[in-house]
Write an enzyme that holds these catalytic residues in place. Structure first.
Site, PDB file in Angstrom:
ATOM      1  N   CYS A  24       2.448 -11.205   3.757  1.00 27.41           N
ATOM      2  CA  CYS A  24       3.595 -10.515   4.380  1.00 27.41           C
ATOM      3  C   CYS A  24       3.243  -9.323   4.838  1.00 27.41           C
ATOM      4  CB  CYS A  24       4.864 -10.789   3.378  1.00 27.41           C
ATOM      5  SG  CYS A  24       4.523 -10.022   1.860  1.00 27.41           S
ATOM      6  N   CYS A  41      -1.973  -7.123   3.509  1.00 28.16           N
ATOM      7  CA  CYS A  41      -1.170  -8.038   2.885  1.00 28.16           C
ATOM      8  C   CYS A  41      -1.365  -9.107   3.856  1.00 28.16           C
ATOM      9  CB  CYS A  41       0.077  -7.505   2.830  1.00 28.16           C
ATOM     10  SG  CYS A  41       1.056  -8.824   2.258  1.00 28.16           S
ATOM     11  N   CYS A  60       3.077  -6.116   2.391  1.00 30.44           N
ATOM     12  CA  CYS A  60       3.317  -5.190   1.394  1.00 30.44           C
ATOM     13  C   CYS A  60       2.457  -4.017   1.726  1.00 30.44           C
ATOM     14  CB  CYS A  60       2.610  -5.974   0.194  1.00 30.44           C
ATOM     15  SG  CYS A  60       3.794  -7.392  -0.334  1.00 30.44           S
TER      16      CYS A  60
END
Lengths: 205, 216
Positions: A113, A110, A115
């Protein structure tokens, strides 16, 4: 400050770090205001420390290896197939299973961020959330994999999956040879967390 | 927002630092921060998209030099003030000085049902899908100053639609109080050689909403 974002704050002693103090102040305030129940905080921590973790995902993989019908279901509708084993909830609302083959190696990141499919893998390791992995997985996946000890032959395609929406990816590593006739419980022991992110392979028997 | 969080393809961060037998949390404050954000998120009145937007709104230098749960702390402090649940003075002192908003906090018994509940970000589509698997698209070259999930390294690039997920909550709208505004969501496949301009047989995939895409 280390640039991998990897901090070890030792707040067991009498002196709390500035960060620990800020979080402590926040907790005091939120409890005093009646926004959070301290017992619920303890349960949340225990849930992700002891109940929701990569053993869940290992069971999914082992079942996919042992049961072709389940593997087919996982390919068609991973959310439902995984839910049938009881793994549902936050950060696993829309699941997709990525099957490694002799031609393809899948790896999940990710970049924006962190995820990560919580119901099957728990909370992500620090390296998954830190800049080196997030920045490099998309531009030099093979070099990153080699740092994890995974050498992908040039003949095999690397497929990187950047988790930019609420779809969460679970890699199904290849089943190791020599495990014919093994039970799902035995197979699950070979499935590592990293093999389900795509930065590792299943253990050899 | 072109922030430090959008780091796909950035260079210079060094090797991936792995840790054997890594604990779930590295310090008690990390565990408390995780739990606080989860619990207050149940009553705070903000969305997950707003949460992400708040965490990534740190100044770039600060974002890069702080750890994951510090991003969460920044996000929580930001959202509590923005939604009128606490003042900066209260956050600094850890003591309430203004009346609390009456809410019912998640109880210990409600945690497991809450974290394992079947959720969905899929919504009823208001318009037909513009693309279908097999279509070639080009991602738009856009640079919104607010939250978006179209990474910089994938802007203005040609890709192939390989899956359609129905209409999903649109973060660009939902993160700034504009409502869910559901949009079609697709998995797009890009060639690494197109993205990075060097020979490669590898593929990169991302889940992108229809407003990020145009027909090629």
């Amino acid at each position: 400050m280390p640039h991998d974002g990897h901090h070890h704050d030792h707040d067991e002693g009498s002196e709390l770090s500035p960060l620990a103090l800020r979080v402590k102040a926040l907790e005091s305030l939120l409890v005093e205001k009646g926004y959070v129940d301290p017992e619920a905080l303890d349960v949340l921590i225990d849930t992700y420390e002891t109940k929701i973790g990569p053993r869940n995902g290992a069971r999914v993989v082992a079942k996919a290896w042992a049961d072709p019908e389940f593997a087919g279901w996982l390919k068609r509708d991973a959310t439902a197939a995984i839910a049938s084993l009881g793994y549902t909830g936050r950060q696993g609302e829309h699941m997709v299973a990525l099957f490694n083959t002799p031609e393809t190696h899948n790896m999940v990141v990710c970049t924006l961020c962190s995820c990560y499919p919580w119901p099957v893998l728990g909370l992500p390791p620090v390296w998954y959330k830190a800049m080196p992995y997030r920045s490099r997985a998309v531009i030099e996946p093979r070099q990153v994999l080699s740092e994890f000890g995974v050498s992908v032959p040039e003949t095999r395609e690397v497929r990187v999956w950047d988790s930019t929406a609420e779809v969460r990816y679970l890699v199904i590593p290849e089943r190791p040879a020599g495990t014919e006739g093994w039970s799902e419980e035995q197979l699950a022991e070979l499935v590592t967390r990293d093999s389900m992110i795509g930065t590792g392979l299943a253990k050899q028997p | 927002m072109n922030g430090a969080h959008d780091c796909g393809g950035m260079m210079g961060f060094g090797p991936v630092a792995r840790e054997e037998n890594e604990p779930v949390f590295h310090a008690p404050w990390e565990a408390r921060m995780f739990a606080l954000m989860s619990a207050v998120g149940d009553v705070g009145g903000w969305t997950l998209d707003e949460d992400r937007s708040a965490c990534e709104s740190m100044r770039p230098g600060d974002y890069i030099n702080t750890s994951y749960y510090e991003h969460w702390l920044h996000g929580a402090e930001t959202l509590l003030q923005k939604h009128g649940l606490a003042t900066l003075d209260e956050i600094r002192s850890g003591r309430a000085a203004t009346p609390a908003r009456p809410v019912t906090p998640t109880s210990a018994a409600a945690v497991w049902p809450a974290v394992t509940a079947h959720g969905s970000y899929q919504r009823k589509a208001s318009v037909p899908a513009r693309f279908r698997p097999g279509d070639m698209i080009r991602t738009r070259n856009i640079h919104p100053e607010t939250h978006t999930r179209l990474p910089r390294y994938l802007r203005g690039q040609v890709g192939e639609v390989i899956a359609s997920h129905g209409a999903h909550v649109f973060p660009d709208s939902n993160a700034r109080g504009g409502g869910e505004n559901p949009q079609w969501l697709y998995t797009i496949r890009f060639k690494a050689s197109d993205i990075w301009g060097r020979e490669s047989r590898d593929l990169i995939h991302a889940d992108l909403w229809e407003p990020y895409l145009e027909a090629r």
